[in-house]
Design a protein around this motif. Sequence first.
Motif, PDB file in Angstrom:
ATOM      1  N   ASN A 139     -10.477  -3.008  -8.988  1.00 21.35           N
ATOM      2  CA  ASN A 139      -9.484  -4.076  -9.139  1.00 21.35           C
ATOM      3  C   ASN A 139      -9.537  -4.947  -7.884  1.00 21.35           C
ATOM      4  O   ASN A 139      -9.323  -4.454  -6.773  1.00 21.35           O
ATOM      5  CB  ASN A 139      -8.093  -3.456  -9.300  1.00 21.35           C
ATOM      6  N   PRO A 140      -9.825  -6.254  -8.036  1.00 23.66           N
ATOM      7  CA  PRO A 140      -9.967  -7.128  -6.853  1.00 23.66           C
ATOM      8  C   PRO A 140      -8.742  -7.122  -5.945  1.00 23.66           C
ATOM      9  O   PRO A 140      -8.886  -7.200  -4.717  1.00 23.66           O
ATOM     10  CB  PRO A 140     -10.185  -8.520  -7.470  1.00 23.66           C
ATOM     11  N   PHE A 141      -7.539  -7.013  -6.524  1.00 28.95           N
ATOM     12  CA  PHE A 141      -6.327  -6.981  -5.702  1.00 28.95           C
ATOM     13  C   PHE A 141      -6.337  -5.777  -4.771  1.00 28.95           C
ATOM     14  O   PHE A 141      -6.085  -5.904  -3.567  1.00 28.95           O
ATOM     15  CB  PHE A 141      -5.077  -6.938  -6.580  1.00 28.95           C
ATOM     16  N   TRP A 142      -6.636  -4.606  -5.346  1.00 27.35           N
ATOM     17  CA  TRP A 142      -6.621  -3.389  -4.537  1.00 27.35           C
ATOM     18  C   TRP A 142      -7.759  -3.378  -3.531  1.00 27.35           C
ATOM     19  O   TRP A 142      -7.618  -2.842  -2.424  1.00 27.35           O
ATOM     20  CB  TRP A 142      -6.678  -2.146  -5.425  1.00 27.35           C
ATOM     21  N   LEU A 143      -8.890  -3.973  -3.878  1.00 31.30           N
ATOM     22  CA  LEU A 143     -10.010  -4.035  -2.937  1.00 31.30           C
ATOM     23  C   LEU A 143      -9.612  -4.837  -1.700  1.00 31.30           C
ATOM     24  O   LEU A 143      -9.817  -4.381  -0.569  1.00 31.30           O
ATOM     25  CB  LEU A 143     -11.233  -4.667  -3.608  1.00 31.30           C
ATOM     26  N   VAL A 144      -9.049  -6.018  -1.902  1.00 34.27           N
ATOM     27  CA  VAL A 144      -8.611  -6.852  -0.773  1.00 34.27           C
ATOM     28  C   VAL A 144      -7.512  -6.140   0.009  1.00 34.27           C
ATOM     29  O   VAL A 144      -7.510  -6.132   1.244  1.00 34.27           O
ATOM     30  CB  VAL A 144      -8.122  -8.228  -1.269  1.00 34.27           C
ATOM     31  N   PHE A 145      -6.574  -5.530  -0.723  1.00 31.53           N
ATOM     32  CA  PHE A 145      -5.472  -4.802  -0.077  1.00 31.53           C
ATOM     33  C   PHE A 145      -6.009  -3.691   0.814  1.00 31.53           C
ATOM     34  O   PHE A 145      -5.570  -3.535   1.961  1.00 31.53           O
ATOM     35  CB  PHE A 145      -4.543  -4.228  -1.151  1.00 31.53           C
ATOM     36  N   TYR A 146      -6.958  -2.933   0.303  1.00 30.21           N
ATOM     37  CA  TYR A 146      -7.533  -1.829   1.073  1.00 30.21           C
ATOM     38  C   TYR A 146      -8.267  -2.340   2.311  1.00 30.21           C
ATOM     39  O   TYR A 146      -8.146  -1.763   3.399  1.00 30.21           O
ATOM     40  CB  TYR A 146      -8.480  -0.997   0.206  1.00 30.21           C
ATOM     41  N   VAL A 196     -14.522  -0.368   6.515  1.00 32.15           N
ATOM     42  CA  VAL A 196     -14.730  -1.428   5.514  1.00 32.15           C
ATOM     43  C   VAL A 196     -16.027  -1.193   4.740  1.00 32.15           C
ATOM     44  O   VAL A 196     -16.056  -1.345   3.507  1.00 32.15           O
ATOM     45  CB  VAL A 196     -14.738  -2.814   6.186  1.00 32.15           C
ATOM     46  N   SER A 197     -17.086  -0.797   5.421  1.00 38.24           N
ATOM     47  CA  SER A 197     -18.345  -0.537   4.716  1.00 38.24           C
ATOM     48  C   SER A 197     -18.186   0.635   3.765  1.00 38.24           C
ATOM     49  O   SER A 197     -18.801   0.664   2.685  1.00 38.24           O
ATOM     50  CB  SER A 197     -19.475  -0.264   5.714  1.00 38.24           C
ATOM     51  N   ALA A 198     -17.336   1.592   4.138  1.00 44.64           N
ATOM     52  CA  ALA A 198     -17.085   2.727   3.256  1.00 44.64           C
ATOM     53  C   ALA A 198     -16.394   2.283   1.979  1.00 44.64           C
ATOM     54  O   ALA A 198     -16.804   2.660   0.870  1.00 44.64           O
ATOM     55  CB  ALA A 198     -16.237   3.779   3.970  1.00 44.64           C
ATOM     56  N   ILE A 199     -15.348   1.474   2.102  1.00 46.56           N
ATOM     57  CA  ILE A 199     -14.596   1.058   0.921  1.00 46.56           C
ATOM     58  C   ILE A 199     -15.442   0.159   0.021  1.00 46.56           C
ATOM     59  O   ILE A 199     -15.349   0.214  -1.205  1.00 46.56           O
ATOM     60  CB  ILE A 199     -13.270   0.375   1.312  1.00 46.56           C
ATOM     61  N   LEU A 200     -16.301  -0.666   0.623  1.00 49.06           N
ATOM     62  CA  LEU A 200     -17.183  -1.522  -0.176  1.00 49.06           C
ATOM     63  C   LEU A 200     -18.219  -0.678  -0.937  1.00 49.06           C
ATOM     64  O   LEU A 200     -18.673  -1.088  -2.021  1.00 49.06           O
ATOM     65  CB  LEU A 200     -17.885  -2.539   0.729  1.00 49.06           C
ATOM     66  N   ALA A 201     -18.563   0.466  -0.403  1.00 47.92           N
ATOM     67  CA  ALA A 201     -19.545   1.337  -1.067  1.00 47.92           C
ATOM     68  C   ALA A 201     -19.001   1.874  -2.393  1.00 47.92           C
ATOM     69  O   ALA A 201     -19.782   2.206  -3.289  1.00 47.92           O
ATOM     70  CB  ALA A 201     -19.923   2.493  -0.151  1.00 47.92           C
TER      71      ALA A 201
END
Length: 203
Positions: A139-146, A196-201
């Motif tokens: 979900n783009p919202f949660w991605l940005v939030f994280y 950040v690299s972890a969450i993008l993975a």
Amino acid sequence: MAHSKNQFYLRRLHSLLGVIPLGGFLLVHLLVNHQATQGVEAFNKAANMMESLPFLYALEIIMIYIPILYHAVYGVHIAFTASHNIGHHSYMRNWMFLFQRISGILTFIFVMIHMWQTRIQKFFGQEVNFDMVHDIVSNPFWLVFYIVCIIAVVFHFSNGLWSFLVTWGILQSPKSQKVFTWVSLVIFIVVSYIGVSAILAFV
């Protein structure tokens, strides 16, 4: 006099818990998450290893939940009673002081939401694995939030290290405080990259 002495010890405890154990937990948690950059199996293996720790729930309560609660509650108290510090530090330090409080509030909100989305869901029968996090950050919202909150958490930790060392009398001279400002900046950049690299993975 007794009140001032109590405040002294409460501040020391607040500072200590922010680094030990909470700072240590943050680094371990981000390093485990960073295994996602190596693939699904690598993360699931690391997550399962953490889940299999003996006395896991007791460790979480004693080493994470209670310290977070105290650190957050007393941190709010400091934020609303420390206005007298303004003007006693450099211009940059006053800004760092403000950002520390803002990032602290964001950190607490993020931790509560993250716990609901992961740890608490485990009690409803969901497995804490790669797919769980993937479903959240798809979900783009949660991605940005994280991403925003991970950066806020890391800033709170790295800038908090400076405060910790000053509070405990380790950084006493202006020169040592200035040098460690740059050290904390390096820590912020490196750990933010890991987080950040972890969450993008997971995307």
